[in-house]
Scaffold this active site. Sequence first.
Site, PDB file in Angstrom:
ATOM      1  N   GLU B  60       9.214  14.649  -3.814  1.00 44.89           N
ATOM      2  CA  GLU B  60       8.784  14.711  -2.414  1.00 44.89           C
ATOM      3  C   GLU B  60       9.090  13.430  -1.645  1.00 44.89           C
ATOM      4  O   GLU B  60       9.417  13.479  -0.456  1.00 44.89           O
ATOM      5  CB  GLU B  60       7.293  15.040  -2.312  1.00 44.89           C
ATOM      6  CG  GLU B  60       6.970  16.516  -2.540  1.00 44.89           C
ATOM      7  CD  GLU B  60       6.861  16.916  -3.999  1.00 44.89           C
ATOM      8  OE1 GLU B  60       6.928  16.017  -4.865  1.00 44.89           O
ATOM      9  OE2 GLU B  60       6.711  18.112  -4.292  1.00 44.89           O
ATOM     10  N   HIS B 129      -3.830  23.440  -4.125  1.00 53.73           N
ATOM     11  CA  HIS B 129      -2.793  24.250  -3.483  1.00 53.73           C
ATOM     12  C   HIS B 129      -3.335  25.001  -2.258  1.00 53.73           C
ATOM     13  O   HIS B 129      -2.756  25.990  -1.841  1.00 53.73           O
ATOM     14  CB  HIS B 129      -2.237  25.307  -4.460  1.00 53.73           C
ATOM     15  CG  HIS B 129      -1.189  24.808  -5.409  1.00 53.73           C
ATOM     16  ND1 HIS B 129      -1.422  23.836  -6.333  1.00 53.73           N
ATOM     17  CD2 HIS B 129       0.114  25.155  -5.574  1.00 53.73           C
ATOM     18  CE1 HIS B 129      -0.327  23.621  -7.039  1.00 53.73           C
ATOM     19  NE2 HIS B 129       0.628  24.400  -6.589  1.00 53.73           N
TER      20      HIS B 129
END
Lengths: 326, 333
Positions: B60, B129
């Site tokens: 990321e 999540h």
Amino acid sequence: MSGVSLKNLYEEMLLLRRFDKLSMRLKMKDLIYSGYHPTEGQEAVAVGFCGALRDDDVLLSTHRPHIHAVAGGCTMEAVLTEMMGRTTGCSGGLGGGMQYVDPEHNFYCGSVVGSNLPIATGVAMAMKQQGSDRVCMCMFGDGASNTGSFHEALNLAAIWKLPVIFVCENNGFAEAMPVEEFVACKRISSRSRAYDLEEISIDGNDVEACRATADDLIERTRKGEGPFLVEAVTYRIRGHYVGDPEKTYRTKDEVAEKKQEEPLVRARERLLEQGTDAAELDALEGPIKERLDALSEWAVEQPFPTLEQAIDNVYIPLTEGEVACR
Amino acid sequence: MPVITFGEAIKQAYREEMQRDKNVFLMGEDVGRWGSLYRSSTGLLEEFGSEQIKDAPISEAAIAGCGVGSALMGMRPIVEFMYIDFISIAMDQIVNHAAKWHQLSNGKIKLPMVIKTQGGAGRRNSSQHSQSLENWFVNVPGLITVMPSTPYDVKGLLKSAIRNDNPVVFIEHKCLYFDKQEVPEEEYLIPLGKADVKRTGDNVTIIATSWMVSFALQAAETLADEGISCEVIDPRTLWPLDKETIIQSVKKTGLCLVVTEAPAEGGWSGEASSVVHEHCFSELKKPVKRHCSIRTGIPYGATLEREVIPGAESIAGAVRELTNAPSSSPLTP
């Protein structure tokens, strides 16, 4: 070595050494506000690598950027007055000595260790996609080689074969942490093996070796053989910042010993061996002093940014007449 | 007018902008082969090739940094983070670099970069999540934060975000991708920084974001039968905030409820509430009320996560409280 003589390289390093000294004096007078990270002993890497780039190449640097910037083409006026927070600085005096950008000279630096490596991959990706033969050079230290950003960027650059040269300026210390204790491998260059890249480690105090390596890697990168990771082993003669508690991490004897092999001593010895006259080298000091005295006199007269200038470019307003700092 | 899904609307925006400008590219984990987790870019790899649709490794920080560096070089990256929860790894690039360089260059550098991700609960993915992290970005000077709630809006807003020269954080909701709506075939843009009145009403203003907009509308429907007329405002862009639309509405209704899936504490809901208090104090019949998720990690389980976030019923309950109407069902939370 692209026709540059050792004497030229020596002179460039001498200029950077004196520039660093001037900056330290200004720091002591509180005319540089943020922590000042001295560069003494690391001039060979700056001159050898950053000085080897073409004007249209991109150079990314660190929290210790000033000699990279000057060797890479930024003016001393813009770099010094940025450190002093004046409008004539690279970032108009809004960045200070650790984070500034000079897009005209393709120079960018930032004060978060390791962050510039991922950015370098983006710069290089764009260069490749745009079909140019430009290269991106990314300077970082031994400390940055322990960040996740280092590994993410190396992997990305390697899988996409990007035109980027990662230059690890291993100066022996990440702040107060000696590299032997805080980096798990003996040579940072060995980390390149994890990415299937060549393992290149050189003497970062040897300006000729630095320049020759840089020239070679830049040429190969332009031909599409990149990326490269190169480790240049040098030594940070001063503290991490001016006045840091050095005795917590090294002895005076160690520093004294390392001073015998710093880049200016090394280059001077070699020049003398080659028959250059000592007086000729000493004569380089005068014009540099004059230049820096004039620079310093000019710099203190430069204006500071106003509050309006400081908040004028926070973002590009969505509608006309809207203030930029919302 | 064709009826398409939220995901299809995103794909249309990508396609139109990538055809218009070759500098626009999408980069992220599985945006190519999979066509993104919720299939909003399926087929585009074949259509545009790997220069414009780039599958990236699970890195990321590198994805975000690649966005910053390529934007610096004149490209227009859309960097996708599969879940907003993973964006924590990319925060350094977004906050310390993307948001700073325009100012550090005195306006010379533009960083046209869309930081695209999806968040929220509703798919039983538990606390790593399912988060609503938009508040982090609203508080960073230099960033624009967008949260679309409908297929029509996502297309128009995404196209505007791609064309905007600022870094734009574009946060979708994982429960919206299969929502359907009529979306015109001809090109349109929705300006950033402009709220939308999703339903007009006279008694209460409900300001809701992202997935919560649909629950607010359901609640408004129920409440209409009880004689309570709700105006539902979707700010669409959290920052810069369209204060004018909100102020106008509250001046009319005199009551305001702010609904977000993010917990209230320290969040944008407080900012929205303050805007109303600062500008509509004399018109307010009661202080602004916030109805947000319980301050907890999103719990796992088939139904538990719905109990900690607002829903249509609980929003209706909060409105009844505001209007002193009798409660018809127990309030959750």
